[in-house]
Design an enzyme around this catalytic site. Sequence first.
Site, PDB file in Angstrom:
ATOM      1  N   LYS A  25       0.838  -1.214   0.000  1.00  0.00           N
ATOM      2  CA  LYS A  25       0.000   0.000   0.000  1.00  0.00           C
ATOM      3  C   LYS A  25       0.871   1.262   0.000  1.00  0.00           C
ATOM      4  CE  LYS A  25      -2.887   0.779   3.630  1.00  0.00           C
ATOM      5  NZ  LYS A  25      -2.667   2.158   4.101  1.00  0.00           N
ATOM      6  N   GLY A  97      -4.931   8.031   5.329  1.00  0.00           N
ATOM      7  CA  GLY A  97      -4.042   9.002   5.959  1.00  0.00           C
ATOM      8  C   GLY A  97      -2.819   9.260   5.093  1.00  0.00           C
ATOM      9  N   GLN A 172       4.572   9.301   7.177  1.00  0.00           N
ATOM     10  CA  GLN A 172       3.658  10.239   6.508  1.00  0.00           C
ATOM     11  C   GLN A 172       4.112  11.675   6.762  1.00  0.00           C
ATOM     12  OE1 GLN A 172      -0.310   9.151   7.767  1.00  0.00           O
ATOM     13  NE2 GLN A 172      -0.203   7.178   6.734  1.00  0.00           N
ATOM     14  N   ASP A 318       1.685  -1.312  12.080  1.00  0.00           N
ATOM     15  CA  ASP A 318       0.416  -1.729  11.477  1.00  0.00           C
ATOM     16  C   ASP A 318       0.100  -3.199  11.764  1.00  0.00           C
ATOM     17  OD1 ASP A 318       0.137   0.814  10.456  1.00  0.00           O
ATOM     18  OD2 ASP A 318       0.799   0.291   8.436  1.00  0.00           O
TER      19      ASP A 318
HETATM   20  C1  S3P Z   1       2.367   4.819   6.198  1.00  0.00           C
HETATM   21  C2  S3P Z   1       2.954   5.190   7.386  1.00  0.00           C
HETATM   22  C3  S3P Z   1       2.461   4.755   8.701  1.00  0.00           C
HETATM   23  C4  S3P Z   1       1.542   3.540   8.577  1.00  0.00           C
HETATM   24  C5  S3P Z   1       0.525   3.725   7.489  1.00  0.00           C
HETATM   25  C6  S3P Z   1       1.209   3.913   6.146  1.00  0.00           C
HETATM   26  C7  S3P Z   1       2.943   5.332   4.938  1.00  0.00           C
HETATM   27  O1  S3P Z   1       1.737   5.812   9.295  1.00  0.00           O
HETATM   28  O2  S3P Z   1       0.902   3.303   9.812  1.00  0.00           O
HETATM   29  O3  S3P Z   1      -0.326   2.594   7.417  1.00  0.00           O
HETATM   30  O4  S3P Z   1       2.644   4.787   3.865  1.00  0.00           O
HETATM   31  O5  S3P Z   1       3.713   6.303   5.004  1.00  0.00           O
HETATM   32  P1  S3P Z   1       2.464   6.987  10.130  1.00  0.00           P
HETATM   33  O6  S3P Z   1       3.303   7.770   9.209  1.00  0.00           O
HETATM   34  O7  S3P Z   1       1.331   7.808  10.692  1.00  0.00           O
HETATM   35  O8  S3P Z   1       3.253   6.300  11.187  1.00  0.00           O
END
Ligand code: S3P
Length: 431
Positions: A25, A97, A172, A318
């Site tokens: 993903k 997110g 993120q 996750d």
């Molecule tokens: C992700 C970063 C993680 C993860 C999310 C996907 C990404 O979140 O939990 O499912 O693709 O950058 P955080 O950056 O909030 O830790």
Amino acid sequence: MTVINQIEGNKSGGMNGTVIVPGDKSISHRAVLFGSIAEGKTEIDGFLNGADCRSTISCMRHLGINIEESEARVIVNGKGLFGLDKSETVLDTGNSGTTFRLISGILSGQEFESHLDGDSSIRKRPMGRIIKPLTMMGAKIKSENNNDLAPLSICPSSLHGIDYKTPVASAQVKSAILLAGLYADGETYVTEPVKSRDHTERMLGAFGANISINGNRVGISDHPSLKGMKITVPGDISSAAYFLAAGLIVPNSCITVLNVGINPTRSGIIDVIKEMGGNIVLENKRIESGEPVADITVRTSALHGIDISGDIIPALIDEIPVISVMASVADGTTTIRDASELRVKESDRVKTVTENLRAMGADIEPHEDGMTIIGGRPLHGAYIHTYKDHRLAMSMAVAGLIADGVTSFDDSSCVYVSYPGFFESLKKIRK
Ligand code: S3P
């Protein structure tokens, strides 16, 4: 997609066979986002066609990018750093997110105004963590209700580089800042307390960005010329995790998951399985599109409880819901700490994992930053409240496999967010 609202527990046969999980993903999102601001075609094979990554495609189309799709191949016709058009509508990131936060970094550098929103879960998740550093870079962002939550409006501004220490280890947040750094004058640096997943650094570097990495500090130079490329997305270790857990805890099982991404910033679950005494073997290790990949086989194992805390947490954040399921059947106590980020995921996963595993008979105590699980209590079927959280639904489906009786779900359609064929894959290898 088949939506199954019921799992019959404790069947006599084991789980045996080979599974190919959908594309990663995090990598699928990034391939579309970075391909859109690169020049020329980016061809993506193995793209995850789930709701979250579809939100990214939809947002980039609203921003004027032509994206072609056939089977698991997606072609993004990138228009370069300054090729995006103003969207005529509010950009809807759905439940994602990653879409919301990464796209905010890109939109902060545009010469037009954007409006961003998402579903009811997105509207509860903290956006101050990106608003603050992006604002320090000169971005003009307002949360429409002045509460650091979605919806957001992002107005045109000129950005400059910053040297930012983020209080949370979040890919993120790091990625939003680095993407804004592409549009900022000068160098931009982000330092994290613990290294989070590094797909952005790897992939942006391959597209032609000038990235420097020094421990937990990542830097990026402004205004590079990004060039479209071919990307093969590996299988998602977060999706593989459900089958790894099932193969370990369902009696008489042996499951191989092919082509799984094992980037060290993501593969904490492999270390946890080994430490819990799980029989796990990695074969055919290779590198694809700059990411390490392997085939992983697990066999039914007598697991024991362990302590999970500290620097490993971002590499398995996750997977904590499904690790909690493994801990519920393991011998002894498992303690998970330093994981307060669980509170701000698609659901408050400390609360929702505790509530559902307790309903199934597990002995689990929540903490502000994790939980303690005393394993070995027999699980029984229960009515699961998924809170529309995909990872919670799939984890509880795995618990349902070894529970007495029937486990049913209020709504399991949320699996579509990251693994549309999850229930079919489960059915295929279950005797
Ligand atoms: C992700 C970063 C993680 C993860 C999310 C996907 C990404 O979140 O939990 O499912 O693709 O950058 P955080 O950056 O909030 O830790």
